[in-house]
Design a protein around this motif. Structure first.
Motif, PDB file in Angstrom:
ATOM      1  N   PRO A   9      88.326  52.500 -32.853  1.00  0.00           N
ATOM      2  CA  PRO A   9      87.566  53.717 -32.560  1.00  0.00           C
ATOM      3  C   PRO A   9      88.526  54.770 -32.017  1.00  0.00           C
ATOM      4  O   PRO A   9      89.350  54.456 -31.150  1.00  0.00           O
ATOM      5  CB  PRO A   9      86.587  53.291 -31.462  1.00  0.00           C
ATOM      6  CG  PRO A   9      86.607  51.817 -31.423  1.00  0.00           C
ATOM      7  CD  PRO A   9      87.819  51.329 -32.142  1.00  0.00           C
ATOM      8  N   GLY A  10      88.451  55.978 -32.532  1.00  0.00           N
ATOM      9  CA  GLY A  10      89.298  57.048 -32.005  1.00  0.00           C
ATOM     10  C   GLY A  10      90.731  57.033 -32.498  1.00  0.00           C
ATOM     11  O   GLY A  10      91.540  57.849 -32.065  1.00  0.00           O
ATOM     12  N   ALA A  11      91.055  56.151 -33.435  1.00  0.00           N
ATOM     13  CA  ALA A  11      92.431  56.092 -33.941  1.00  0.00           C
ATOM     14  C   ALA A  11      92.775  57.343 -34.749  1.00  0.00           C
ATOM     15  O   ALA A  11      93.951  57.668 -34.914  1.00  0.00           O
ATOM     16  CB  ALA A  11      92.629  54.846 -34.792  1.00  0.00           C
ATOM     17  N   GLY A  12      91.734  58.002 -35.267  1.00  0.00           N
ATOM     18  CA  GLY A  12      91.969  59.212 -36.062  1.00  0.00           C
ATOM     19  C   GLY A  12      91.560  59.049 -37.516  1.00  0.00           C
ATOM     20  O   GLY A  12      92.003  59.798 -38.390  1.00  0.00           O
ATOM     21  N   LYS A  13      90.655  58.102 -37.781  1.00  0.00           N
ATOM     22  CA  LYS A  13      90.215  57.870 -39.166  1.00  0.00           C
ATOM     23  C   LYS A  13      89.516  59.106 -39.727  1.00  0.00           C
ATOM     24  O   LYS A  13      89.842  59.579 -40.806  1.00  0.00           O
ATOM     25  CB  LYS A  13      89.269  56.651 -39.233  1.00  0.00           C
ATOM     26  CG  LYS A  13      89.892  55.360 -38.729  1.00  0.00           C
ATOM     27  CD  LYS A  13      88.960  54.173 -38.867  1.00  0.00           C
ATOM     28  CE  LYS A  13      87.701  54.259 -38.014  1.00  0.00           C
ATOM     29  NZ  LYS A  13      87.953  54.252 -36.550  1.00  0.00           N
ATOM     30  N   GLY A  14      88.547  59.610 -38.980  1.00  0.00           N
ATOM     31  CA  GLY A  14      87.791  60.776 -39.445  1.00  0.00           C
ATOM     32  C   GLY A  14      88.685  61.997 -39.606  1.00  0.00           C
ATOM     33  O   GLY A  14      88.563  62.757 -40.565  1.00  0.00           O
ATOM     34  N   THR A  15      89.607  62.166 -38.672  1.00  0.00           N
ATOM     35  CA  THR A  15      90.531  63.314 -38.707  1.00  0.00           C
ATOM     36  C   THR A  15      91.400  63.256 -39.960  1.00  0.00           C
ATOM     37  O   THR A  15      91.528  64.241 -40.690  1.00  0.00           O
ATOM     38  CB  THR A  15      91.420  63.302 -37.445  1.00  0.00           C
ATOM     39  OG1 THR A  15      90.567  63.336 -36.302  1.00  0.00           O
ATOM     40  CG2 THR A  15      92.377  64.475 -37.420  1.00  0.00           C
ATOM     41  N   GLN A  16      91.982  62.109 -40.241  1.00  0.00           N
ATOM     42  CA  GLN A  16      92.840  61.978 -41.421  1.00  0.00           C
ATOM     43  C   GLN A  16      92.008  61.988 -42.701  1.00  0.00           C
ATOM     44  O   GLN A  16      92.485  62.461 -43.741  1.00  0.00           O
ATOM     45  CB  GLN A  16      93.690  60.697 -41.334  1.00  0.00           C
ATOM     46  CG  GLN A  16      94.661  60.692 -40.165  1.00  0.00           C
ATOM     47  CD  GLN A  16      95.648  61.866 -40.190  1.00  0.00           C
ATOM     48  OE1 GLN A  16      96.041  62.345 -41.251  1.00  0.00           O
ATOM     49  NE2 GLN A  16      96.035  62.347 -39.020  1.00  0.00           N
ATOM     50  N   ALA A  17      90.778  61.508 -42.623  1.00  0.00           N
ATOM     51  CA  ALA A  17      89.905  61.507 -43.808  1.00  0.00           C
ATOM     52  C   ALA A  17      89.685  62.927 -44.311  1.00  0.00           C
ATOM     53  O   ALA A  17      89.633  63.163 -45.525  1.00  0.00           O
ATOM     54  CB  ALA A  17      88.560  60.852 -43.473  1.00  0.00           C
ATOM     55  N   GLN A  18      89.592  63.888 -43.394  1.00  0.00           N
ATOM     56  CA  GLN A  18      89.371  65.281 -43.813  1.00  0.00           C
ATOM     57  C   GLN A  18      90.487  65.754 -44.737  1.00  0.00           C
ATOM     58  O   GLN A  18      90.246  66.410 -45.746  1.00  0.00           O
ATOM     59  CB  GLN A  18      89.294  66.197 -42.586  1.00  0.00           C
ATOM     60  CG  GLN A  18      87.981  66.054 -41.813  1.00  0.00           C
ATOM     61  CD  GLN A  18      87.982  66.828 -40.495  1.00  0.00           C
ATOM     62  OE1 GLN A  18      88.624  67.858 -40.369  1.00  0.00           O
ATOM     63  NE2 GLN A  18      87.271  66.317 -39.516  1.00  0.00           N
ATOM     64  N   PHE A  19      91.748  65.416 -44.405  1.00  0.00           N
ATOM     65  CA  PHE A  19      92.883  65.830 -45.245  1.00  0.00           C
ATOM     66  C   PHE A  19      92.933  65.018 -46.537  1.00  0.00           C
ATOM     67  O   PHE A  19      93.151  65.558 -47.617  1.00  0.00           O
ATOM     68  CB  PHE A  19      94.209  65.618 -44.497  1.00  0.00           C
ATOM     69  CG  PHE A  19      94.317  66.416 -43.234  1.00  0.00           C
ATOM     70  CD1 PHE A  19      94.350  67.806 -43.276  1.00  0.00           C
ATOM     71  CD2 PHE A  19      94.405  65.784 -42.002  1.00  0.00           C
ATOM     72  CE1 PHE A  19      94.458  68.542 -42.108  1.00  0.00           C
ATOM     73  CE2 PHE A  19      94.507  66.518 -40.833  1.00  0.00           C
ATOM     74  CZ  PHE A  19      94.536  67.896 -40.885  1.00  0.00           C
ATOM     75  N   LEU A  20      92.772  63.716 -46.407  1.00  0.00           N
ATOM     76  CA  LEU A  20      92.964  62.835 -47.564  1.00  0.00           C
ATOM     77  C   LEU A  20      91.914  63.085 -48.651  1.00  0.00           C
ATOM     78  O   LEU A  20      92.232  63.061 -49.833  1.00  0.00           O
ATOM     79  CB  LEU A  20      92.910  61.370 -47.117  1.00  0.00           C
ATOM     80  CG  LEU A  20      94.104  60.919 -46.270  1.00  0.00           C
ATOM     81  CD1 LEU A  20      93.840  59.569 -45.624  1.00  0.00           C
ATOM     82  CD2 LEU A  20      95.368  60.857 -47.124  1.00  0.00           C
ATOM     83  N   THR A  21      90.681  63.329 -48.237  1.00  0.00           N
ATOM     84  CA  THR A  21      89.633  63.553 -49.239  1.00  0.00           C
ATOM     85  C   THR A  21      89.874  64.863 -49.989  1.00  0.00           C
ATOM     86  O   THR A  21      89.642  64.945 -51.183  1.00  0.00           O
ATOM     87  CB  THR A  21      88.233  63.560 -48.599  1.00  0.00           C
ATOM     88  OG1 THR A  21      88.243  64.477 -47.502  1.00  0.00           O
ATOM     89  CG2 THR A  21      87.831  62.189 -48.118  1.00  0.00           C
ATOM     90  N   GLN A  22      90.397  65.871 -49.276  1.00  0.00           N
ATOM     91  CA  GLN A  22      90.737  67.136 -49.961  1.00  0.00           C
ATOM     92  C   GLN A  22      91.903  66.914 -50.906  1.00  0.00           C
ATOM     93  O   GLN A  22      91.886  67.346 -52.059  1.00  0.00           O
ATOM     94  CB  GLN A  22      91.134  68.198 -48.938  1.00  0.00           C
ATOM     95  CG  GLN A  22      89.932  68.924 -48.354  1.00  0.00           C
ATOM     96  CD  GLN A  22      90.335  69.866 -47.229  1.00  0.00           C
ATOM     97  OE1 GLN A  22      91.453  70.361 -47.182  1.00  0.00           O
ATOM     98  NE2 GLN A  22      89.421  70.097 -46.315  1.00  0.00           N
ATOM     99  N   HIS A  23      92.922  66.225 -50.429  1.00  0.00           N
ATOM    100  CA  HIS A  23      94.140  66.019 -51.224  1.00  0.00           C
ATOM    101  C   HIS A  23      93.839  65.271 -52.520  1.00  0.00           C
ATOM    102  O   HIS A  23      94.344  65.629 -53.581  1.00  0.00           O
ATOM    103  CB  HIS A  23      95.164  65.255 -50.388  1.00  0.00           C
ATOM    104  CG  HIS A  23      96.477  65.078 -51.064  1.00  0.00           C
ATOM    105  ND1 HIS A  23      97.478  66.023 -51.017  1.00  0.00           N
ATOM    106  CD2 HIS A  23      96.958  64.069 -51.843  1.00  0.00           C
ATOM    107  CE1 HIS A  23      98.508  65.599 -51.728  1.00  0.00           C
ATOM    108  NE2 HIS A  23      98.223  64.420 -52.225  1.00  0.00           N
ATOM    109  N   PHE A  24      93.032  64.241 -52.443  1.00  0.00           N
ATOM    110  CA  PHE A  24      92.774  63.417 -53.628  1.00  0.00           C
ATOM    111  C   PHE A  24      91.454  63.779 -54.319  1.00  0.00           C
ATOM    112  O   PHE A  24      91.094  63.140 -55.312  1.00  0.00           O
ATOM    113  CB  PHE A  24      92.753  61.924 -53.250  1.00  0.00           C
ATOM    114  CG  PHE A  24      94.103  61.399 -52.845  1.00  0.00           C
ATOM    115  CD1 PHE A  24      95.110  61.243 -53.788  1.00  0.00           C
ATOM    116  CD2 PHE A  24      94.375  61.083 -51.528  1.00  0.00           C
ATOM    117  CE1 PHE A  24      96.367  60.761 -53.418  1.00  0.00           C
ATOM    118  CE2 PHE A  24      95.624  60.595 -51.148  1.00  0.00           C
ATOM    119  CZ  PHE A  24      96.623  60.444 -52.100  1.00  0.00           C
ATOM    120  N   SER A  25      90.740  64.782 -53.800  1.00  0.00           N
ATOM    121  CA  SER A  25      89.435  65.189 -54.358  1.00  0.00           C
ATOM    122  C   SER A  25      88.498  63.988 -54.507  1.00  0.00           C
ATOM    123  O   SER A  25      87.963  63.717 -55.591  1.00  0.00           O
ATOM    124  CB  SER A  25      89.598  65.877 -55.711  1.00  0.00           C
ATOM    125  OG  SER A  25      90.383  67.007 -55.578  1.00  0.00           O
TER     126      SER A  25
END
Ligand code: AP5
Ligand code: ZN
Length: 215
Positions: A9-25
């Motif tokens: 919890p709080g490792a930054g999954k949601g934060t990194q998900a925002q970038f990764l989902t945009q990058h890979f569409s």
């Protein structure tokens, strides 16, 4: 691209998900966001999930597996997806494998427990989108407002320090075994990569480390 984000919890999954989902569409499938949406809508699922979530416990495998299986068959998942917060137990990981889902990479974001507790107290969320901020490390442009909609940010009910400690306990008992599980799976399968990044680095550095290893 089919990705799993693994981390406490709080490792930054949601934060990194925002970038990764945009990058890979690809769409972000956050089981936590799905459950919080169900709570906000007052559905049966939401009523059931709330009592578990408020105590920092996991919702039952059966419910979660059904939810994810249904979600990944939707048309926006045709080119892949990012799983954020799923799987979280060995039975959930087995269910994904049994469903024949071929994951390209598991990304583990590694952060020590001490750092987590501080992060949670400063987290602010935009409930409708799941966008996440931190009052110090990732502040919104206008205090307490979402950057894209201007709507108010909230603190999650399960970010109280005592619940955070319970969530960390649950993570170590029930989810951390997936580190060995997926490392062993990757050792046997050339098509599956296991990527581990130091999640205590600044957000943009964590992002470039992940992208560097995925591309
Ligand atoms: P869920 O919503 O998945 O919560 P979680 O896994 O506990 O993870 P969080 O969302 O708290 O953290 P995160 O890793 O996304 O971190 P974030 O990017 O926000 O699950 C909630 C509950 O739902 C569970 O407890 C359970 O009850 C239930 N549930 C969900 N999925 C389930 C499943 N599969 N099975 C059973 N039950 C399930 O970052 C945190 C903060 O740190 C933010 O403020 C952020 O801005 C900041 N930050 C991020 N990265 C950095 C950095 N590098 N440096 C400094 N600050 C950073
Ligand atoms: Zn999250």
């Amino acid at each position: 691209m089919k990705l799993i984000l693994l981390g406490a919890p709080g490792a930054g999954k949601g934060t990194q998900a925002q970038f990764l989902t945009q990058h890979f569409s690809i769409p972000q499938i956050s089981t936590g966001d799905m459950l919080r949406a169900a709570i906000a809508q007052g559905t049966e699922l939401g009523k059931l999930a709330k009592s578990f979530m408020d105590e920092g416990k996991l919702v039952t495998d059966e419910i979660i597996i059904g939810l994810v299986k249904e979600r990944i068959t939707q048309s926006d998942c045709a080119n892949g997806f990012l799983l954020d917060g799923f799987p979280r137990t060995v039975p959930q990981a087995d269910a994904l494998a049994d469903a024949g889902v071929a994951i390209d990479a598991v990304v583990e974001i590694d952060v020590a427990d001490e750092v987590i507790v501080e992060r949670m107290s400063g987290r602010r969320c935009h409930a409708p989108s799941g966008r996440t901020y931190h009052i110090v490390y990732n502040p919104p442009k206008v205090a307490d407002c979402d950057d894209q909609t201007g709507e108010p940010l909230i603190q999650r009910d399960d970010d109280k320090p005592e619940v955070v400690l319970d969530r960390l306990k649950v993570y170590h008992q029930q989810t951390a075994p997936l580190v060995d599980y997926y490392q062993a799976a990757a050792a046997k399968n050339d098509a599956l990569r296991y990527i581990k990044v130091d999640g205590t680095q600044p957000i943009d550095q964590v992002q470039s480390k992940i992208l560097g290893q995925l591309n």
